[in-house]
Design a protein around this motif. Structure first.
Motif, PDB file in Angstrom:
ATOM      1  N   GLN A 277      -8.739   8.410  -5.892  1.00  0.00           N
ATOM      2  CA  GLN A 277      -9.473   8.136  -4.664  1.00  0.00           C
ATOM      3  C   GLN A 277      -8.775   8.718  -3.433  1.00  0.00           C
ATOM      4  OE1 GLN A 277     -10.904   4.086  -4.336  1.00  0.00           O
ATOM      5  NE2 GLN A 277     -10.846   3.836  -6.537  1.00  0.00           N
ATOM      6  N   GLN A 278      -7.750   9.521  -3.659  1.00  0.00           N
ATOM      7  CA  GLN A 278      -7.085  10.271  -2.598  1.00  0.00           C
ATOM      8  C   GLN A 278      -6.495   9.372  -1.517  1.00  0.00           C
ATOM      9  OE1 GLN A 278     -10.136  13.008  -1.387  1.00  0.00           O
ATOM     10  NE2 GLN A 278      -9.766  14.382  -3.096  1.00  0.00           N
ATOM     11  N   VAL A 279      -6.038   8.206  -1.910  1.00  0.00           N
ATOM     12  CA  VAL A 279      -5.362   7.303  -0.977  1.00  0.00           C
ATOM     13  C   VAL A 279      -4.037   6.862  -1.582  1.00  0.00           C
ATOM     14  CG1 VAL A 279      -7.523   6.467   0.000  1.00  0.00           C
ATOM     15  CG2 VAL A 279      -6.463   5.211  -1.882  1.00  0.00           C
ATOM     16  N   LYS A 280      -3.133   6.422  -0.727  1.00  0.00           N
ATOM     17  CA  LYS A 280      -1.853   5.913  -1.189  1.00  0.00           C
ATOM     18  C   LYS A 280      -1.499   4.667  -0.384  1.00  0.00           C
ATOM     19  CE  LYS A 280       0.523   9.231   1.847  1.00  0.00           C
ATOM     20  NZ  LYS A 280       1.417  10.416   1.911  1.00  0.00           N
ATOM     21  N   LEU A 281      -0.740   3.794  -0.988  1.00  0.00           N
ATOM     22  CA  LEU A 281      -0.335   2.547  -0.358  1.00  0.00           C
ATOM     23  C   LEU A 281       1.178   2.521  -0.232  1.00  0.00           C
ATOM     24  CD1 LEU A 281      -1.338  -0.328   0.594  1.00  0.00           C
ATOM     25  CD2 LEU A 281      -0.666  -1.110  -1.682  1.00  0.00           C
ATOM     26  N   LEU A 282       1.648   2.236   0.981  1.00  0.00           N
ATOM     27  CA  LEU A 282       3.076   2.100   1.234  1.00  0.00           C
ATOM     28  C   LEU A 282       3.398   0.635   1.467  1.00  0.00           C
ATOM     29  CD1 LEU A 282       3.360   5.121   3.664  1.00  0.00           C
ATOM     30  CD2 LEU A 282       4.470   4.986   1.442  1.00  0.00           C
ATOM     31  N   GLU A 283       4.387   0.144   0.756  1.00  0.00           N
ATOM     32  CA  GLU A 283       4.790  -1.259   0.851  1.00  0.00           C
ATOM     33  C   GLU A 283       6.251  -1.347   1.266  1.00  0.00           C
ATOM     34  OE1 GLU A 283       5.951  -4.640  -2.395  1.00  0.00           O
ATOM     35  OE2 GLU A 283       3.958  -3.754  -2.626  1.00  0.00           O
ATOM     36  N   SER A 284       6.562  -2.288   2.134  1.00  0.00           N
ATOM     37  CA  SER A 284       7.947  -2.504   2.540  1.00  0.00           C
ATOM     38  C   SER A 284       8.128  -3.964   2.909  1.00  0.00           C
ATOM     39  CB  SER A 284       8.308  -1.613   3.738  1.00  0.00           C
ATOM     40  OG  SER A 284       7.668  -2.083   4.905  1.00  0.00           O
ATOM     41  N   PRO A 285       9.373  -4.427   2.998  1.00  0.00           N
ATOM     42  CA  PRO A 285       9.598  -5.794   3.484  1.00  0.00           C
ATOM     43  C   PRO A 285       9.097  -5.925   4.913  1.00  0.00           C
ATOM     44  CG  PRO A 285      11.580  -4.890   2.467  1.00  0.00           C
ATOM     45  CD  PRO A 285      10.622  -3.751   2.641  1.00  0.00           C
ATOM     46  N   GLY A 286       8.829  -7.151   5.326  1.00  0.00           N
ATOM     47  CA  GLY A 286       8.329  -7.389   6.681  1.00  0.00           C
ATOM     48  C   GLY A 286       8.979  -8.592   7.325  1.00  0.00           C
ATOM     49  N   HIS A 287       8.830  -8.702   8.660  1.00  0.00           N
ATOM     50  CA  HIS A 287       9.374  -9.836   9.410  1.00  0.00           C
ATOM     51  C   HIS A 287       8.287 -10.724   9.981  1.00  0.00           C
ATOM     52  CE1 HIS A 287      13.461  -7.681  10.111  1.00  0.00           C
ATOM     53  NE2 HIS A 287      13.524  -8.511   9.110  1.00  0.00           N
ATOM     54  N   GLU A 288       7.072 -10.528   9.568  1.00  0.00           N
ATOM     55  CA  GLU A 288       5.983 -11.383  10.004  1.00  0.00           C
ATOM     56  C   GLU A 288       6.124 -12.753   9.341  1.00  0.00           C
ATOM     57  OE1 GLU A 288       1.176 -11.665   9.147  1.00  0.00           O
ATOM     58  OE2 GLU A 288       2.474 -10.248   8.109  1.00  0.00           O
ATOM     59  N   ILE A 289       5.835 -13.821  10.089  1.00  0.00           N
ATOM     60  CA  ILE A 289       5.841 -15.149   9.490  1.00  0.00           C
ATOM     61  C   ILE A 289       4.534 -15.863   9.805  1.00  0.00           C
ATOM     62  CG2 ILE A 289       8.353 -15.314   9.656  1.00  0.00           C
ATOM     63  CD1 ILE A 289       7.966 -17.368  11.932  1.00  0.00           C
TER      64      ILE A 289
END
Length: 532
Positions: A277-289
């Motif tokens: 589907q010509q898309v990619k997902l980037l995941e990383s840690p976050g600081h949102e609570i």
């Protein structure tokens, strides 16, 4: 920030992103023009938010994404990391050993987007204006420790602080300290044209509005910008969607190139498996609570034992699993994992979920059960998964037999001002940090000028906060922050629930996605470009 709404290891941001899905094909995104970013954020003029893009009023992560791109601050967070770098300033630094006098030297040749020269007088005007307006629900608390702003010559700005504050450079890097044109902005009131921007940032802004709401925003590279940002594209267009599903379809169709706010958990799962589907997902840690806030004057939750019983009942692991499909982690303190000074104070005090222990707390305080109240939240601001998460939370509380909780989903335009006025006994909030430091997960929630407008006060916390600001070595203040977290776990003026991860989805022909969010979860659209 009420901002502020969403969590990371210390300075990770997107330093080590994980490419979790790639589609095939030639990476299509339609056309060679603007990089198109989709969002479910809403920018509206309302009675309570008459000037959404005025830095003196704006205190929301979505709006700050626009302000970071269009205004300069003396300092700004770098591409990665948490130590602010000069932007409108040529250099900045402490002039004393007590962290009470901070001096910056302005770059030469700065101009606003309307052609006016940017001078030290504009810097002084901007800070004093925000403090004079003192807009309710605005970011003025970040500037409240300033005693005087001095301009000894045409290049230098000196900030005299009321008390030592090692975090002050990071506060100068937020849009609370955005530099506005003294000729274009009124001195003691908000701009009447709420979507107008006269700044000196990496981009200029043009908007299309309908019914007092932005329906399109175009960021065009500012040829006169002089600062620390390197802009990788000529134009970025922001498109606004009512729901995440429609936005996802637009990404897959190539109508948009990037989406970040807000992805639903089920979408993340699908995007992980989006081959072809010509898309990619980037995941990383976050600081949102994410957390619950209490109106401690409301009879239903005024007794501490009621709030403690809720803390004893909540199953955060189940909430992260069932409410957010493991796209967030359980959170046992206001200071998230990865920030210096974090400790699991709520887990230490309450252990695992227990109906018996919660019942004993209520019985010991002579409180009749079930305790009844309405739990308010805003799914149009915090994302579609919010409703499911709060139904999970309601089930946990009511399933104990100790509570009778009803839910109320409120539009953000009404929710935020109503919460500040104390109209909800308990309400769900999120927080993106203004800057990645433990101070920003403690100080904004407590004290006279707390952004929740809560009347909860704790003298010990109010004493600890200034003590933590006396040292520039933030790790050495960890012990004091841990004491504050233990007090919060005992008093429960707020109840932390979950810590978010960061996700960005892009077309496969778009580069820079791994840098598009910084350590404070702020959008950096200048990092985006089209690959070949």
């Amino acid at each position: 920030m009420n901002r502020k709404t969403l969590v990371l290891p210390t300075v990770v941001g997107l330093l080590a992103p994980v490419l979790v899905a790639c589609g095939g094909g030639d990476g299509a995104g339609k056309g060679k023009g603007a990089i198109v970013v989709g969002t479910t954020d809403r920018f509206e003029e309302t009675t309570d938010a008459p000037a959404p893009f005025d830095p003196a009023a704006a205190y929301d992560v979505g709006v700050w994404n626009v302000l970071h791109s269009t205004f300069q601050t003396l300092l700004r967070l770098p591409r990665s990391g948490s130590e602010p770098a000069p932007d409108a300033a040529e250099r900045c630094g402490w002039s004393d050993r007590r962290n009470e006098q901070y001096r910056c030297t302005l770059r030469k040749g700065l101009t606003f987007s309307n052609g006016d020269e940017l001078t030290v007088k504009d810097v002084k005007f901007s800070i004093e204006r925000a403090r004079a307006i003192n807009f309710e629900n605005g970011p003025v608390s970040l500037l409240s420790n300033i005693d005087q702003v001095e301009t000894p010559n045409d290049r230098e700005i000196v900030f005299q602080l009321k008390a030592p504050d090692a975090t002050f450079p990071q506060k100068l890097a937020t849009p609370a300290a955005a530099i506005v044109d003294a000729k274009a902005y009124p001195k003691d009131k908000l701009l009447t044209d709420g979507f107008k921007v006269v700044g000196s940032g990496p981009y200029t802004l043009e908007t299309e509005e309908q019914d007092n709401r932005v329906v399109k925003a175009v960021l065009t590279k500012n040829p006169d910008y002089k600062g620390s940002v390197t802009v990788q594209n000529d134009k970025v267009e922001m498109r606004f969607y009512d729901d995440a599903r429609t936005m996802e379809n637009a990404l897959k169709a190539g109508d948009i190139d990037v989406m970040n706010r807000t992805l639903a958990p089920e979408q993340i799962a699908k995007l992980r498996n989006s081959a072809g589907q010509q898309v990619k997902l980037l995941e990383s840690p976050g600081h949102e609570i994410g957390y619950l806030a209490f109106n401690v004057d409301d009879p239903a939750v005024k007794p501490k034992a009621v709030r403690q019983a809720m803390a004893q009942l909540v199953d955060r692991q189940a909430l992260a699993r069932e409410g957010y499909d493991r796209t967030s982690d359980a959170l046992y303190s206001l200071v998230p994992s990865g920030i210096p000074g974090h400790q699991n104070s709520f887990a230490n005090q309450y252990g695992g979920p227990s109906v018996d222990k919660a019942r004993a707390l209520l019985k010991g305080a002579g409180i009749s059960t079930p305790v009844r109240f309405t739990l308010a939240y805003s799914s149009d601001h915090y994302g579609e998964a919010t409703a499911r998460a709060f139904k999970t939370l309601q089930k946990q509380l009511n399933g104990s037999g100790l509570f009778d909780v009803k839910l109320q989903d409120v539009k953000w335009a009404e929710f935020r001002p109503n919460a500040a006025k104390g109209q909800y006994a308990v309400y769900g909030m999120g927080w993106f940090p203004d800057f990645p430091d433990p101070d920003n997960f403690i100080a904004p929630f407590f004290g006279k000028d707390n952004f929740l407008r809560s009347r909860y006060q704790n003298n010990k916390i109010n004493d600890l906060i200034p003590r933590t600001r006396q040292t520039s070595q933030r790790d050495s203040a960890a012990r004091l922050f841990q004491q504050a977290q233990d007090i919060v776990a005992d008093e429960v003026p707020v109840l932390p629930l979950w810590q978010g991860k960061q996700y960005v989805a892009t077309r496969t022909n778009v580069t820079g996605g791994e840098w598009v969010l910084n350590a404070a979860s702020e959008l950096q659209p200048w990092e985006l470009a089209r690959g070949k």
